[in-house]
Design a protein around this motif. Structure first.
Motif, PDB file in Angstrom:
ATOM      1  N   GLN A 227       7.950  15.539  -7.578  1.00 15.98           N
ATOM      2  CA  GLN A 227       7.993  14.443  -6.320  1.00 15.98           C
ATOM      3  C   GLN A 227       8.435  15.267  -5.212  1.00 15.98           C
ATOM      4  O   GLN A 227       9.406  16.198  -5.181  1.00 15.98           O
TER       5      GLN A 227
ATOM      6  N   ASP B 158       8.149  10.908  -1.031  1.00 16.95           N
ATOM      7  CA  ASP B 158       7.649  10.125  -2.090  1.00 16.95           C
ATOM      8  C   ASP B 158       8.749   8.992  -2.671  1.00 16.95           C
ATOM      9  O   ASP B 158      10.004   9.477  -2.676  1.00 16.95           O
TER      10      ASP B 158
ATOM     11  N   TRP C 119       9.298   7.437  -5.645  1.00 13.51           N
ATOM     12  CA  TRP C 119       9.228   7.316  -7.197  1.00 13.51           C
ATOM     13  C   TRP C 119      10.386   6.829  -7.879  1.00 13.51           C
ATOM     14  O   TRP C 119      11.592   7.306  -7.735  1.00 13.51           O
TER      15      TRP C 119
ATOM     16  N   TRP D 271      11.595   6.805 -11.945  1.00 14.01           N
ATOM     17  CA  TRP D 271      11.113   7.322 -13.239  1.00 14.01           C
ATOM     18  C   TRP D 271      11.707   6.488 -14.272  1.00 14.01           C
ATOM     19  O   TRP D 271      12.794   5.999 -14.189  1.00 14.01           O
TER      20      TRP D 271
ATOM     21  N   LEU E 277      -1.162   9.089  -5.852  1.00 15.25           N
ATOM     22  CA  LEU E 277       0.099   9.553  -5.510  1.00 15.25           C
ATOM     23  C   LEU E 277       0.293   9.666  -3.899  1.00 15.25           C
ATOM     24  O   LEU E 277       1.254   9.288  -3.258  1.00 15.25           O
TER      25      LEU E 277
ATOM     26  N   VAL F  39       6.136   4.051  -6.279  1.00 10.01           N
ATOM     27  CA  VAL F  39       5.635   4.519  -7.536  1.00 10.01           C
ATOM     28  C   VAL F  39       6.366   4.595  -9.059  1.00 10.01           C
ATOM     29  O   VAL F  39       7.361   5.201  -8.840  1.00 10.01           O
TER      30      VAL F  39
ATOM     31  N   ILE G  67       6.641   5.882 -12.614  1.00  8.44           N
ATOM     32  CA  ILE G  67       6.197   6.586 -13.309  1.00  8.44           C
ATOM     33  C   ILE G  67       6.904   6.961 -14.685  1.00  8.44           C
ATOM     34  O   ILE G  67       7.762   6.978 -14.823  1.00  8.44           O
TER      35      ILE G  67
END
Length: 246
Positions: free
Chosen positions: A105, A109, A111, A113, A206, A216, A218
């Motif tokens: 990352q 970003d 993200w 998780w 991405l 995002v 993930i």
């Protein structure tokens, strides 16, 4: 002549087969699980289909006098890796696991998780109503209970059940940033869901999510079993194979 079995299906597996092809003292067999209708084939001998679990794989190793095994399957092929570890332990055939590094990352970003597909599904309603799913054709059942719109991309048609509002795109990478931006804008995507597969073939999605400011989700990859040698490139795996000659 030594005999090597590569449990393949990935770009790294194909690169390893190509790197070792033609060595006079080594015969390479690449095995594909058969989950993709028209897979990219490596050079050299290829077998397709499963082995029937750890016992079946162990029997195949004995029957074909295999000296070495490299598990270069997808990072989420948990059962195949477990079978390879068990078969190696049962037969004494040395095993190496070849896994490309996961994605890292960056500061720009967004993200999130999660440990499982189910956890990803629980997170989605607070992130967006239009979801781009790139988690594989067997994964859509985890999202069927959500009142969201999905764009699902896979190489082959996804396995039912599917969410009620799903548009399917059949496509194979590698992908470009321009193409991913066009796709996400066309479908007004608000959140991307993917697995930490690693590699360069699908990183454009991405980068596109970063450029569009999209969150995002993930799914973390399963860990590699402990006590098994590990390589992260085809070059490192080839060096391990060559070192076993000594």
């Amino acid at each position: 002549m030594r005999r090597l079995l590569i449990l393949g299906g990935t770009a790294e597996a194909r690169a390893l087969a190509a790197r070792l092809d033609g060595q006079a003292d080594l015969h390479v067999v690449s095995s594909l699980a058969g989950r993709v209708a028209n897979p990219r084939l490596p050079v050299g001998e290829v077998r397709e289909g499963g082995f029937g679990g750890p016992e079946g794989l162990a029997g195949w190793l004995r029957e074909h006098a295999i000296d070495l095994v490299v598990d270069a399957t997808h990072p989420f092929a948990r059962r195949m890796t477990a079978s390879a570890v068990a078969a190696s332990a049962g037969t004494g055939v040395p095993l190496l696991v070849l896994r490309r590094p996961g994605w890292q990352q960056g500061p720009d970003d967004d993200w999130r998780w999660v440990p499982t597909l189910e956890a990803a599904a629980r997170l989605l309603p607070e992130l967006g109503r239009r979801v781009f799913l790139t988690t594989g054709r067997r994964s859509l059942a985890a999202f069927t209970g959500l009142d969201l719109w999905f764009l699902a991309r896979s190489v082959d048609p996804p396995t039912p059940p599917l969410p009620g509002r799903t548009v399917v795109v059949l496509s194979r990478g590698p992908y470009t940033l321009r193409g991913e931006l066009e796709l996400m804008r066309e479908h007004r995507v608000e959140v991307l869901v993917t697995k930490d597969s690693g590699g360069e073939m699908t990183t454009a999605k991405l980068a596109a999510a970063r450029e569009l400011g999209l969150p995002v989700v993930i799914v973390r990859r399963p860990p590699v079993p402990g006590g098994v040698p590990l390589a992260d490139t085809a070059e490192a795996a080839a060096a391990w194979v060559e070192a076993q000659a000594g």
